[in-house]
Design a protein around this motif. Structure first.
Motif, PDB file in Angstrom:
ATOM      1  N   LEU A  28      25.509  51.297 -63.421  1.00 50.26           N
ATOM      2  CA  LEU A  28      26.775  52.093 -63.005  1.00 50.26           C
ATOM      3  C   LEU A  28      26.335  53.080 -62.318  1.00 50.26           C
ATOM      4  CD1 LEU A  28      29.679  52.885 -62.710  1.00 50.26           C
ATOM      5  CD2 LEU A  28      29.444  54.138 -64.866  1.00 50.26           C
ATOM      6  N   LEU A  29      25.456  53.860 -62.707  1.00 48.34           N
ATOM      7  CA  LEU A  29      24.716  55.141 -61.870  1.00 48.34           C
ATOM      8  C   LEU A  29      24.126  54.696 -60.597  1.00 48.34           C
ATOM      9  CD1 LEU A  29      24.013  57.604 -64.878  1.00 48.34           C
ATOM     10  CD2 LEU A  29      26.073  57.283 -63.592  1.00 48.34           C
ATOM     11  N   LEU A  30      23.411  53.473 -60.755  1.00 45.79           N
ATOM     12  CA  LEU A  30      22.901  53.372 -59.405  1.00 45.79           C
ATOM     13  C   LEU A  30      23.625  52.815 -58.325  1.00 45.79           C
ATOM     14  CD1 LEU A  30      19.637  51.216 -61.215  1.00 45.79           C
ATOM     15  CD2 LEU A  30      19.557  53.193 -59.765  1.00 45.79           C
ATOM     16  N   LEU A  31      24.859  52.598 -58.628  1.00 46.88           N
ATOM     17  CA  LEU A  31      25.701  52.015 -57.625  1.00 46.88           C
ATOM     18  C   LEU A  31      26.400  53.514 -57.187  1.00 46.88           C
ATOM     19  CD1 LEU A  31      27.799  49.035 -59.280  1.00 46.88           C
ATOM     20  CD2 LEU A  31      25.998  48.997 -57.396  1.00 46.88           C
ATOM     21  N   LEU A  32      26.490  54.626 -57.706  1.00 51.48           N
ATOM     22  CA  LEU A  32      27.018  55.466 -57.365  1.00 51.48           C
ATOM     23  C   LEU A  32      26.146  56.603 -56.426  1.00 51.48           C
ATOM     24  CD1 LEU A  32      28.845  56.635 -60.638  1.00 51.48           C
ATOM     25  CD2 LEU A  32      29.678  55.259 -58.892  1.00 51.48           C
ATOM     26  N   ASP A  33      26.882  57.348 -55.595  1.00 43.19           N
ATOM     27  CA  ASP A  33      26.368  58.419 -54.940  1.00 43.19           C
ATOM     28  C   ASP A  33      26.270  59.701 -55.535  1.00 43.19           C
ATOM     29  OD1 ASP A  33      24.793  59.856 -52.933  1.00 43.19           O
ATOM     30  OD2 ASP A  33      26.380  59.808 -51.396  1.00 43.19           O
ATOM     31  N   CYS A  34      25.286  59.943 -56.477  1.00 49.04           N
ATOM     32  CA  CYS A  34      25.372  60.882 -57.441  1.00 49.04           C
ATOM     33  C   CYS A  34      24.076  61.715 -57.595  1.00 49.04           C
ATOM     34  CB  CYS A  34      25.819  60.680 -58.846  1.00 49.04           C
ATOM     35  SG  CYS A  34      24.931  59.348 -59.704  1.00 49.04           S
ATOM     36  N   PRO A  35      23.847  62.841 -57.876  1.00 45.99           N
ATOM     37  CA  PRO A  35      22.749  63.768 -57.966  1.00 45.99           C
ATOM     38  C   PRO A  35      21.500  62.748 -58.915  1.00 45.99           C
ATOM     39  CG  PRO A  35      24.481  65.145 -58.020  1.00 45.99           C
ATOM     40  CD  PRO A  35      25.074  63.849 -58.151  1.00 45.99           C
ATOM     41  N   GLY A  36      21.968  62.520 -59.961  1.00 47.40           N
ATOM     42  CA  GLY A  36      21.295  61.778 -60.806  1.00 47.40           C
ATOM     43  C   GLY A  36      20.597  60.483 -60.288  1.00 47.40           C
ATOM     44  N   ARG A  37      21.257  59.728 -59.487  1.00 45.35           N
ATOM     45  CA  ARG A  37      20.667  58.575 -58.939  1.00 45.35           C
ATOM     46  C   ARG A  37      19.706  59.151 -57.753  1.00 45.35           C
ATOM     47  NH1 ARG A  37      21.897  56.451 -53.926  1.00 45.35           N
ATOM     48  NH2 ARG A  37      21.432  54.004 -53.765  1.00 45.35           N
ATOM     49  N   THR A  38      20.063  59.959 -57.127  1.00 43.93           N
ATOM     50  CA  THR A  38      18.904  60.498 -56.071  1.00 43.93           C
ATOM     51  C   THR A  38      17.828  61.032 -56.562  1.00 43.93           C
ATOM     52  OG1 THR A  38      20.843  61.229 -54.701  1.00 43.93           O
ATOM     53  CG2 THR A  38      18.795  62.406 -54.110  1.00 43.93           C
ATOM     54  N   ARG A  77      39.736  51.165 -58.515  1.00 48.85           N
ATOM     55  CA  ARG A  77      39.573  50.437 -57.281  1.00 48.85           C
ATOM     56  C   ARG A  77      40.917  50.025 -56.845  1.00 48.85           C
ATOM     57  NH1 ARG A  77      34.380  46.353 -57.752  1.00 48.85           N
ATOM     58  NH2 ARG A  77      32.865  48.268 -58.100  1.00 48.85           N
ATOM     59  N   LEU A  78      41.866  49.556 -57.590  1.00 51.60           N
ATOM     60  CA  LEU A  78      43.172  48.764 -57.020  1.00 51.60           C
ATOM     61  C   LEU A  78      44.112  50.125 -56.443  1.00 51.60           C
ATOM     62  CD1 LEU A  78      44.180  46.564 -59.756  1.00 51.60           C
ATOM     63  CD2 LEU A  78      43.250  46.006 -57.700  1.00 51.60           C
ATOM     64  N   TRP A  79      43.794  51.244 -56.955  1.00 52.91           N
ATOM     65  CA  TRP A  79      44.788  52.319 -56.599  1.00 52.91           C
ATOM     66  C   TRP A  79      43.973  53.031 -55.168  1.00 52.91           C
ATOM     67  CZ3 TRP A  79      49.241  54.129 -58.746  1.00 52.91           C
ATOM     68  CH2 TRP A  79      49.560  55.564 -58.130  1.00 52.91           C
ATOM     69  N   ALA A  80      42.871  53.324 -55.284  1.00 49.19           N
ATOM     70  CA  ALA A  80      42.193  54.187 -54.104  1.00 49.19           C
ATOM     71  C   ALA A  80      41.010  53.580 -53.616  1.00 49.19           C
ATOM     72  CB  ALA A  80      41.940  55.550 -54.683  1.00 49.19           C
ATOM     73  N   ASP A  81      40.568  52.146 -53.985  1.00 47.18           N
ATOM     74  CA  ASP A  81      39.523  51.526 -53.392  1.00 47.18           C
ATOM     75  C   ASP A  81      38.184  52.371 -53.564  1.00 47.18           C
ATOM     76  OD1 ASP A  81      37.889  49.323 -52.417  1.00 47.18           O
ATOM     77  OD2 ASP A  81      38.556  49.911 -50.336  1.00 47.18           O
ATOM     78  N   GLU A  82      38.008  53.057 -54.906  1.00 40.56           N
ATOM     79  CA  GLU A  82      36.948  54.132 -54.925  1.00 40.56           C
ATOM     80  C   GLU A  82      36.099  53.414 -56.194  1.00 40.56           C
ATOM     81  OE1 GLU A  82      39.090  58.135 -53.054  1.00 40.56           O
ATOM     82  OE2 GLU A  82      38.582  57.935 -55.432  1.00 40.56           O
ATOM     83  N   LEU A  83      34.763  53.783 -55.995  1.00 42.00           N
ATOM     84  CA  LEU A  83      33.838  53.489 -57.381  1.00 42.00           C
ATOM     85  C   LEU A  83      34.018  54.866 -58.144  1.00 42.00           C
ATOM     86  CD1 LEU A  83      30.991  51.700 -55.767  1.00 42.00           C
ATOM     87  CD2 LEU A  83      33.001  50.615 -56.877  1.00 42.00           C
ATOM     88  N   TRP A  84      33.964  56.015 -57.640  1.00 45.04           N
ATOM     89  CA  TRP A  84      34.385  57.291 -58.310  1.00 45.04           C
ATOM     90  C   TRP A  84      35.347  58.089 -57.799  1.00 45.04           C
ATOM     91  CZ3 TRP A  84      31.436  58.770 -62.528  1.00 45.04           C
ATOM     92  CH2 TRP A  84      31.598  60.072 -63.000  1.00 45.04           C
ATOM     93  N   PRO A  85      36.011  59.047 -58.739  1.00 45.26           N
ATOM     94  CA  PRO A  85      37.128  59.441 -58.227  1.00 45.26           C
ATOM     95  C   PRO A  85      36.686  60.620 -57.072  1.00 45.26           C
ATOM     96  CG  PRO A  85      36.653  60.035 -60.337  1.00 45.26           C
ATOM     97  CD  PRO A  85      35.718  58.912 -60.123  1.00 45.26           C
ATOM     98  N   SER A  86      37.366  60.817 -55.819  1.00 51.06           N
ATOM     99  CA  SER A  86      36.933  61.681 -54.793  1.00 51.06           C
ATOM    100  C   SER A  86      37.469  62.828 -55.251  1.00 51.06           C
ATOM    101  CB  SER A  86      37.247  61.095 -53.545  1.00 51.06           C
ATOM    102  OG  SER A  86      38.758  60.609 -53.490  1.00 51.06           O
ATOM    103  N   THR A  87      38.697  62.961 -55.850  1.00 49.34           N
ATOM    104  CA  THR A  87      39.261  64.330 -56.260  1.00 49.34           C
ATOM    105  C   THR A  87      39.823  64.394 -57.403  1.00 49.34           C
ATOM    106  OG1 THR A  87      41.326  63.754 -55.424  1.00 49.34           O
ATOM    107  CG2 THR A  87      39.996  64.433 -53.629  1.00 49.34           C
ATOM    108  N   ALA A  88      39.986  65.417 -58.095  1.00 46.16           N
ATOM    109  CA  ALA A  88      40.857  65.735 -59.233  1.00 46.16           C
ATOM    110  C   ALA A  88      42.062  65.021 -59.541  1.00 46.16           C
ATOM    111  CB  ALA A  88      40.815  66.983 -59.794  1.00 46.16           C
TER     112      ALA A  88
END
Length: 552
Positions: A28-38, A77-88
């Motif tokens: 999961l984390l390897l799919l995300l653009d997050c500090p931990g993956r970087t 994914r169905l609601w906003a087509d996102e892998l990670w929530p962009s906003t609160a």
């Protein structure tokens, strides 16, 4: 995992399961653009680096978090087509979806904890985490409040009555019953006198159960808040051998059965019973297995009568009606018994906290304090059941109230009233017989001598060292720990028994030493501090860090 035959096999299966869930987190984390993956991609082994970010999270906790995340990610994914929530706002929308679903009362809280856990594993700083925003926390509180108003009140398992425990004691030592019922009755009594959960007894190692003087002692290798990887790895257990309402040596009889039940090297106390009940399988008992054993045990309990010699014998009458044997008492009933009776006898909350290990501390001196204080409370409860106070303890209004509600739904008001009247008469007859048994020289059931119950004070007497320790001809003692960075004041009499132990680094005083010579006062030696609010640092009592053991 629970059906693996050996400890090594269970550990192997547990490691494999943990590895599977860690692999899910890594993917999961390897799919995300997050500090931990970087950060991980800059290392030689990104997969292992991400796996390290999970930390000491238990496998069961990780499983629950990932299931909650999976449900949210499909919606996202169905609601906003996102892998990670962009906003609160995505989290706020999901809380509204949960409220409209409807969902379990704990669903919003579990989702928030899962998302916060994933944010931490993904390497987000605290100020960048969506779960930490005030709007998200307010929405969580609103969802929890809204769902709690709709939910029924939390149901608490009723404790086991004294007459039920007395019948179980006789069952343990009566060989006419099958082994499964006798051994399970012993485990229920251990749960009651040790204030244990069902999960706790499955983390008791049979090979470490032992008699130490007049106590059966052991160590719990894992509870809800302790275990491998936790600050407190294990906590003590102590049961006084005189914890018997009928005088039967049920505790020693159970220790004898340990070897008959299975190998002492197993890492669980209660195995699965064969369906005939004559022997056990080399497998861990599941909750469903034990629930059926509970019903079978309650159905087989007999009413007791006092013999002319002062002992107890079973009658042919069943103790409990069939309707109470299935569903009323549960495997959680044993844990509440001893603390409830100690509360009725006037023990303080700090004393009762020791019973269920709610304040373990984890220090070396905690084990000694625990054994002494718990044994004193157990003795006091037994004495109260075997004297004129038995009539008061046997009223058990909380059990009768829960029983009335349960029976009213199960059999109707009219029959419920009949059963309650018979139950009240039975418990009062039992209390009267307990008083009569205490007034004559007791003998145990089936010719077994009763356990000696010497009259004891509320706390056991302090043992003063024969060679002249800090408790000799003095009134106070300061005990130094942590390389003299900590100095705690104790009384030598009527306190927590530290003064009766030979301590390498300590100073004795005949009068009260100046306040500047110590930095805290023991809460057991100076209970008045809790009332006046003085010496706030003494709230830790005689329980100090593990380095305290270096002082001895």
């Amino acid at each position: 995992m629970k059906l693996a035959d050996t400890t090594e096999e269970r550990q192997l299966v547990a490691d494999e399961e943990r590895g599977r869930w860690i692999a899910v987190v890594v993917a999961l984390l390897l799919l995300l653009d997050c500090p931990g993956r970087t950060l991980a991609l800059q290392s030689a082994d990104p997969t292992r680096v991400i796996g390290m970010s999970i930390g000491k999270t238990r496998t069961s906790t990780m499983r629950g978090y990932l299931k909650a995340w999976d449900k949210f990610s499909r919606w996202l994914r169905l609601w906003a087509d996102e892998l990670w929530p962009s906003t609160a706002a995505r989290l706020l929308d999901y809380f509204l979806i949960l409220l409209d679903e409807p969902c379990a009362m704990s669903a919003p809280q579990i989702f928030w904890q899962a998302f916060a856990w994933l944010e931490k594993a993904a390497g987000y700083n605290v100020d960048a985490r969506l779960s930490a925003e005030s709007s998200v926390k307010q929405a969580l509180d609103f969802a929890n409040t809204a769902l709690s108003c709709k939910a029924p009140p939390r149901k608490q398992a009723p404790r086991l009555p004294a007459c039920v425990r007395a019948s179980m004691e006789v069952m343990v030592v009566t060989t006419a019953y099958v082994m499964a019922l006798r051994y399970f009755a012993w485990c229920l009594l251990i749960m009651n006198w040790g204030s244990l959960r069902f999960d706790d007894i499955q983390h008791l190692l049979p090979g470490r159960l032992r008699m130490l003087g007049d106590l059966m002692v052991a160590e719990l290798t894992q509870t809800k808040t302790t275990g491998a990887g936790k600050r407190v790895r294990e906590v003590p257990l102590a049961i006084w051998k005189g914890c018997s309402l009928t005088g039967t040596p049920w505790l020693e009889a159970g220790l004898v059965m340990l070897e008959l039940v299975g190998k002492l090297e197993r890492d669980f106390l209660l195995p699965r019973a064969h369906h005939e009940g004559q022997y056990f399988l080399n497998q861990v008992a599941k909750y469903t297995d034990v629930a059926s054993l509970l019903r079978a045990t309650l159905c087989q309990l007999k009413t007791l009568k006092l013999t002319i010699a002062g002992g107890w014998a079973e009658t042919s009458d069943k103790l409990l009606p069939e309707v109470l044997c299935a569903g009323f008492w549960t495997l959680h009933s044993g844990r509440a018994g001893l603390p409830s009776e100690c509360a009725m006898l006037g023990f303080t909350k700090s004393e009762r906290d020791l019973l269920g290990r709610w304040c373990p501390g984890g220090s070396a001196d905690y084990t000694r304090t625990y054994r002494q204080c718990v044994a004193a409370m157990q003795r006091r409860v037994v004495e109260a059941h075997c004297c004129d106070g038995a009539a008061n303890l046997s009223e058990e209004y909380d059990i009768k109230d829960a029983m009335a509600t349960y029976l009213g739904k199960a059999v109707g008001p009219q029959e419920a009233e009949t059963i309650l009247a018979a139950w009240t008469a039975s418990t009062r007859s039992y209390a009267q017989q307990m008083i009569a048994a205490h007034s004559v020289e007791p003998h145990g059931a089936a010719g077994t001598p009763a356990v000696d119950r010497p009259a004891t004070p509320r706390h056991p007497a302090m043992q003063v060292p024969a060679d002249g320790g800090p408790g000799m001809d003095t009134s106070y003692v300061i005990i130094y720990t942590r390389g003299r960075r900590s100095a705690r004041l104790h009384r030598t009499t009527g306190g927590c028994y530290w003064a009766g132990i030979e301590v390498r680094d300590s100073e004795a005083y005949k009068g009260l030493p100046a306040a500047g010579l110590y930095d805290s006062r023991c809460k057991f030696c100076f209970p008045e501090d809790k009332v006046t609010g003085a010496a706030p640092s003494s709230e830790s009592g005689s329980e100090t860090d593990s380095s305290d053991s270096d002082a001895q």
